[in-house]
Enzyme design. Structure first.
Site, short mmCIF file in Angstrom:
data_model
loop_
_atom_site.label_atom_id
_atom_site.label_comp_id
_atom_site.label_asym_id
_atom_site.label_seq_id
_atom_site.Cartn_x
_atom_site.Cartn_y
_atom_site.Cartn_z
N CYS A 289 -2.22 2.23 8.17
CA CYS A 289 -1.47 1.50 7.15
C CYS A 289 -1.66 0.00 7.31
CB CYS A 289 0.02 1.85 7.22
SG CYS A 289 0.88 1.19 8.63
N GLU B 183 0.83 -1.21 0.00
CA GLU B 183 0.00 0.00 0.00
C GLU B 183 0.85 1.24 0.00
OE1 GLU B 183 -3.17 -1.78 3.18
OE2 GLU B 183 -2.49 0.27 3.42
N LEU C 159 8.26 6.06 18.78
CA LEU C 159 8.61 5.83 20.19
C LEU C 159 7.39 5.26 20.93
CD1 LEU C 159 11.21 6.25 21.87
CD2 LEU C 159 10.09 8.25 22.84
N HIS C 160 6.31 5.99 20.91
CA HIS C 160 5.00 5.54 21.40
C HIS C 160 4.92 5.21 22.89
CE1 HIS C 160 4.12 5.67 17.23
NE2 HIS C 160 4.60 4.50 16.91
N SER D 226 11.19 6.53 8.59
CA SER D 226 10.67 6.31 9.94
C SER D 226 11.01 4.91 10.41
CB SER D 226 9.15 6.48 9.90
OG SER D 226 8.60 6.13 11.13
N CYS E 29 4.44 -4.69 16.25
CA CYS E 29 3.94 -3.67 17.18
C CYS E 29 2.45 -3.95 17.45
CB CYS E 29 4.11 -2.28 16.58
SG CYS E 29 5.83 -1.93 16.16
S1 SF4 Z 1 4.94 -1.46 10.09
FE1 SF4 Z 1 5.93 -0.16 11.62
S2 SF4 Z 1 4.42 0.04 13.27
FE2 SF4 Z 1 3.81 -1.71 11.99
S3 SF4 Z 1 4.69 -3.54 12.98
FE3 SF4 Z 1 6.14 -2.81 11.42
S4 SF4 Z 1 7.52 -1.45 12.53
FE4 SF4 Z 1 5.72 -1.72 13.82
#
Ligand code: SF4
Length: 341
Positions: free
Chosen positions: A329, A88, A211-212, A187, A112
């Site tokens: 995403c 995407e 970071l989150h 990123s 994540c």
């Molecule tokens: S795309 Fe980014 S936010 Fe999603 S699991 Fe992978 S590193 Fe983590």
């Protein structure tokens, strides 16, 4: 080989090693990237011998748009790769121009807890042609000039580091995609050794870090990568990046109800970034039906913002652009593939 798998330097050495001139590479690149010509036979300043060599060795292959979701501020594209894998990217219409968020891998292994992309395990890294292909495909499809790029879609870019370096070279080359380094952002979720390597490249390319969480206890719960690289190590690597580049780092912080949105978290985060060349981007979470995580309410987000502000932290709340599409995403692809954990 796909022509979009070459950087300019790689095409130069390929041609020279096959008995052609270095400047032939620039001629070819100008036809492709400036004049959008995708047929070597139409490149009138090339010799017959070179055209026949190119026709034999190199082909043009674009990505296919297979689904588009449109909204006023952002369009999301589902693209098919030549092995039928899907990725995407999202085109955002800002006041300052069009910005494209591109994917770096098919799926992602970082796992994540809040991320739809992470449900789709990594299948493979994207090739250079597939990174570049997203930019060319969307700008041709919409007939717009893309003026900035963020590598923040599906995948962890630093887990595909070599191709990301080559992508930077193609994006920023003024004969190729021609977007300034300052308009390109990579990123990462915090692969510390790669942050150092990226810093050592000393480009003017921006770095954002997901970071989150303001401490290891919370970050361990929502980001597996923190078990490998603790917050202190990430912050030290970012200090190094800033010392090498003098570029401001963006700290991405998704606001999750009851997890990382307390006043204490805001104070802890302030202490972490205070006095550093950093800016915090608070992101209202896009809830999905697959996770129990909930978004912090607007009051909490504003309060968190105010605490950071009162501590003299540069902070913004991200304008939501994808919320009324298939949300965050990875969701367009996940929905298309009926993905289940
Ligand atoms: S795309 Fe980014 S936010 Fe999603 S699991 Fe992978 S590193 Fe983590």
């Amino acid at each position: 080989m796909n022509i979009y798998d070459f950087t300019l330097e790689e095409l130069e050495s390929f041609l020279v090693s096959n008995g052609f001139k270095k400047f032939n590479a620039t001629q070819i690149i100008e036809w492709i990237y400036e004049k959008n010509v995708k047929d070597f036979n139409l490149m009138t300043n090339l010799s017959k011998k070179l055209i026949s060599f190119l026709n034999e060795k190199i082909y043009f292959e674009d990505l296919k748009v297979i689904k588009v979701e449109k909204s006023t501020l952002a369009n999301k594209y589902l693209l098919e790769l030549n092995d039928n894998n899907k990725i995407e990217c999202v085109l955002m219409n800002h006041d300052y121009g069009y910005s494209l968020c591109v994917s770096s891998q098919v799926g992602c292994n970082m796992g994540c807890a809040f991320c739809e992309s992470g449900r789709l395990k990594k299948v493979r890294d994207l090739k250079l042609s597939e990174l570049v292909g997203q930019v060319l495909c969307v700008s041709n499809y919409e007939k717009v000039r893309i003026s900035s790029i963020v590598v923040m879609g599906i995948g962890e870019p630093f887990d595909n580091f070599e191709n990301i370096k080559r992508f930077i070279s193609v994006v920023t080359n003024n004969k190729m995609i021609n977007i300034g380094q300052r308009h390109l952002t990579i990123s990462t979720c915090g692969l510390v050794p790669k942050i150092y390597e990226f810093a050592d490249l000393e480009t003017g390319v921006n770095l954002a870090i997901s970071l989150h969480a303001p401490n290891n206890e919370i970050r361990n719960r929502i980001m597996k990568v923190n078990r490998a690289y603790k917050i202190e190590e990430v912050m030290k690597a970012l200090d190094y990046y800033i010392s090498k580049t003098n570029r401001r780092v963006t700290i991405e912080y998704i606001m999750l109800n009851g997890i990382n949105d307390s006043d204490e978290c805001a104070i802890e985060l302030s202490n972490l970034v205070k006095g550093k060349l950093m800016y915090v981007n608070l992101i209202p979470y896009n809830e999905t039906s697959h996770f129990e995580l909930k978004r912090s309410n607007d009051f909490k987000i504003k309060r968190f913002y105010d605490i950071l502000k009162s501590n003299n932290i540069n902070v913004t709340i991200r304008k939501e652009m994808g919320g009324n599409l298939s949300a965050a995403c990875g969701q367009l692809r996940a929905n298309q593939e009926g993905c289940e954990k």
